[in-house]
Design a protein around this motif. Structure first.
Motif, PDB file in Angstrom:
ATOM      1  N   SER A 588      -4.104  -3.218   1.244  1.00 57.66           N
ATOM      2  CA  SER A 588      -2.189  -3.480   1.079  1.00 57.66           C
ATOM      3  C   SER A 588      -1.603  -4.233   2.448  1.00 57.66           C
ATOM      4  N   GLY A 589      -0.708  -4.951   2.203  1.00 59.72           N
ATOM      5  CA  GLY A 589      -0.538  -5.921   3.543  1.00 59.72           C
ATOM      6  C   GLY A 589      -2.071  -6.867   3.936  1.00 59.72           C
ATOM      7  N   LYS A 590      -1.654  -7.539   5.282  1.00 59.99           N
ATOM      8  CA  LYS A 590      -2.719  -8.660   5.484  1.00 59.99           C
ATOM      9  C   LYS A 590      -3.866  -7.751   6.338  1.00 59.99           C
TER      10      LYS A 590
END
Length: 660
Positions: A588-590
């Motif tokens: 999740s996210g970068k």
């Protein structure tokens, strides 16, 4: 584990309301009890809940936490163990957190800040008297019973007491660290553990933040760089009353024994508060770019050496002597601090220069020249010029036509990086032109690189280097955690898979001969390798040069059918670093900057079934799902240049049997 949902039951006595927060340990929900009360429940994350030893510890701590009843502490009402779900039920405090208040109000008036800190210390004093340490004091864990604009004395409540104790044992067994980087006490970084004095320190950081609008060591760098400043840097002075700064300085002492107890701190702050009445808040300041360093303590087992031996270890680096400090291994519970020597520290050049200047050879030479004839005088002057010119960098360079060159290639690093160096000395310029070539193997490599360019000989100052082909700046130990003399940080380097890039530097040194040239080039290579492979270095700086390996971590037990939580843990020279994972799947996210540096991001990561069809891997190769029940399974992985990775064995069970 099934995610919590509004209206869902929590045990036999509660029902979920709304999610009101989320953190590293778990999610916070409002819950309604069977008698109609609104409470709060912190539901621990699955990675904590699926560890049987943690569940046992959770239950064991129950009586301690339930007994922590004080007017300044959020009261724990119940602890729920339901299948894979673990939750702590506590009073619901509706006024928001101190974090919210700091964001809204900014720096507080000194009197308000001191009164808040005194109430926090009251809570700590009570908990410490019961043998409970918080270990994660920060504004997020300090709540207000009513909005700040309606505040009254006694509105402060400290939450999450004991949660660090519940989930912290497993973390301390692996990394020695638990807490929030901005508020970590220095002994937690240097020794891997902290007690009540650590809570006092963290509250001192919080008080500093209430006064200044920022924490003392906020600034550039990674989370670990920020955390490491608690060990290596002095807190920047802020414009507050001298008496207030005096107590702040005590609270933020690097030595736990020099800090007051929580009870003493509360008493001192209350005596100080009346004198601060009417003082205005100070202006919010920007975080500094650099910090004043202090001696950094490392861990030494008490009793392993005599006081004289310890004094010798401490004094040797300051005197410029290459002392061999014994490898002590992992410290025991009783420890003392010793200064950690800076790498590559050399004695000042001025002493040797003074010795040369004091030598009276010129007088004797002058006497001989005066006694000789004109011819002998001319000959002597010529000979003296030839003999003396190599002794200083300011003298004439090697005679024209005598170019020098040298080449050196380092062994390939685990990330696939190969560093080659070539140097050419041009007598006409009196400089060495250094070319550093970085080559990659299977994966693209990028980010920041360390290059050490020493003086020509021991005792000489670091040369003033001019770089071409990249962004260069001096390595700052307070940011990178890598403490080495004459180090340069080269930024923005991008090496394609199977390709190479070159950076060049002009270095104002004049080697006398080929031997000096070879020795200088080798010294820079060896110093760079030693700094990047130093097991004492913490943090994530220079990952392409420092990463030694990658470990694939899994829960000991997973449930079918569900995606597996897979954590890729970087391994430095000092060991595995669970505090800063390379990658977590499902993602999740970068992706982390480390992952981008060593393998170009997610495209360099692939997982594979290691147990004969019991696992399913999606088309991206990044998400793995358990399909079949099996007592023993593994996940295989490749991460850039690191191939043939495999997780430890884990079991797959059904949801119906997950509570067994």
């Amino acid at each position: 584990m099934q995610l919590a949902q509004t209206g869902q039951a929590l045990g036999a006595s509660y029902r979920f309301g709304e999610r009101v927060g989320s953190g590293a340990v778990g999610e916070v929900w409002t819950v309604t009890s069977t008698d109609g009360r609104t409470l709060a429940a912190k539901v621990l994350r699955p990675e904590h809940a699926d560890d049987p030893s943690l569940v046992e510890r959770f239950v064991r701590e129950r009586s301690v936490l339930l007994g922590l009843q004080d007017s300044h502490i959020v009261t724990v009402r119940d602890m729920v163990v339901e299948g894979e779900r673990l939750a702590i039920v506590m009073d619901y405090i509706a006024g928001g957190s101190l974090r919210d208040m700091v964001k809204e109000a900014g720096p507080l008036a000194p009197e308000d800040a001191v009164n808040i800190a005194a109430e926090i210390f009251d809570a700590l004093a009570f908990a410490h008297s019961r043998g409970v340490t918080h270990r994660d004091i920060k504004p997020d864990n300090v709540l207000l019973t009513r909005p700040w604009s309606e505040r009254e004395t006694g509105d402060i409540r400290v939450s999450d007491f004991g949660i660090s104790d519940v989930v912290g044992e497993k973390i301390r067994q692996t990394t020695g660290l638990i807490g929030t980087p901005q508020y970590m006490p220095p002994e937690l970084i240097s020794q891997g553990r902290s007690g009540p004095p650590g809570d006092v320190y963290s509250t001192g950081v919080l008080l500093y933040e209430l006064l200044a609008g920022r924490t003392p060591f906020a600034g550039p760098g990674t989370d670990f760089s920020v955390a490491y400043r608690h060990v290596s840097a002095r807190p920047p002075r802020i414009p507050v009353d001298d008496a207030l700064w005096g107590i702040l300085d005590q609270l933020l002492s690097k030595d736990p024994a020099s800090r007051p107890t929580a009870r003493e701190a509360a008493s001192t702050l209350r005596r100080l508060a009346p004198g601060l009445a009417g003082s205005s808040p100070i202006a919010r300041g920007e975080a500094p770019e650099d910090f004043d360093d202090v001696e950094r303590p490392a861990t030494v087992v008490r009793g392993a050496f005599t006081d004289d031996e310890l004094a010798a270890f401490a004094a040797a680096p300051a005197a410029g002597v290459d002392a061999v400090v014994p490898d002590l291994g992992q410290a025991g519970s009783a420890t003392i601090a010793r200064p950690m020597p800076r790498r590559e520290m050399r004695p000042p050049a001025e002493e040797s220069k003074k010795e040369k200047d004091a030598t009276p050879f010129w007088r004797t030479r002058k006497a001989l020249l005066l006694a000789g004839g004109a011819v002998l005088l001319i000959v002597a002057m010529v000979v003296g010029f030839v003999l003396l010119s190599p002794t200083t960098q300011q003298a004439a360079p090697t005679p024209p036509g005598q170019q020098l060159s040298a080449q050196l290639q380092d062994p390939a690093l685990p990330t696939g990086l190969t560093i080659s160096r070539s140097a050419t000395y041009e007598p006409s310029s009196g400089q060495v032109r250094l070319t550093v070539s970085y080559a990659a193997q299977k994966a693209p490599l990028s980010g920041e690189f360390l290059e050490v360019i020493p003086g020509l000989a021991d005792g000489e100052a670091c040369p003033a280097v001019t770089w071409d082909g990249g962004t260069a700046g001096r390595n700052q130990a307070s940011i990178t955690g890598v403490d080495v003399a004459c180090g340069w940080k080269l930024s923005g380097v991008e090496i394609p898979a199977g390709g190479s890039v070159q950076l060049t530097a002009k270095v104002p040194v004049a080697p006398a001969d080929q031997k000096a040239m070879d020795s200088w080039l080798r010294a820079g290579s060896e110093a760079t390798a030693a700094a990047t492979q130093d097991p004492a270095v913490k943090g994530t700086a220079y990952p392409v040069q420092r990463l030694k390996g990658v470990e694939v971590r899994m829960p000991a037990r997973v449930v079918t059918p569900s995606p597996l939580k897979i954590t890729l843990v970087p391994v430095w020279a000092g060991g595995a670093d669970e505090l800063n994972p390379l990658y977590v799947s499902p993602a999740s996210g970068k992706p982390s900057q480390m992952l981008a540096s060593v393998t170009g991001g997610e495209k360099g990561v692939r997982f594979a079934d290691g147990c004969g069809g019991a696992l399913a891997v999606d088309s991206s190769g990044l998400t793995v799902t358990a399909l079949q029940i099996t007592p023993q399974c593994t996940v295989r992985a490749s991460v850039g240049n690191f191939t043939e990775l495999q997780s430890p064995p884990f079991g797959i069970t059904s949801r119906e049997n997950s509570g067994d």
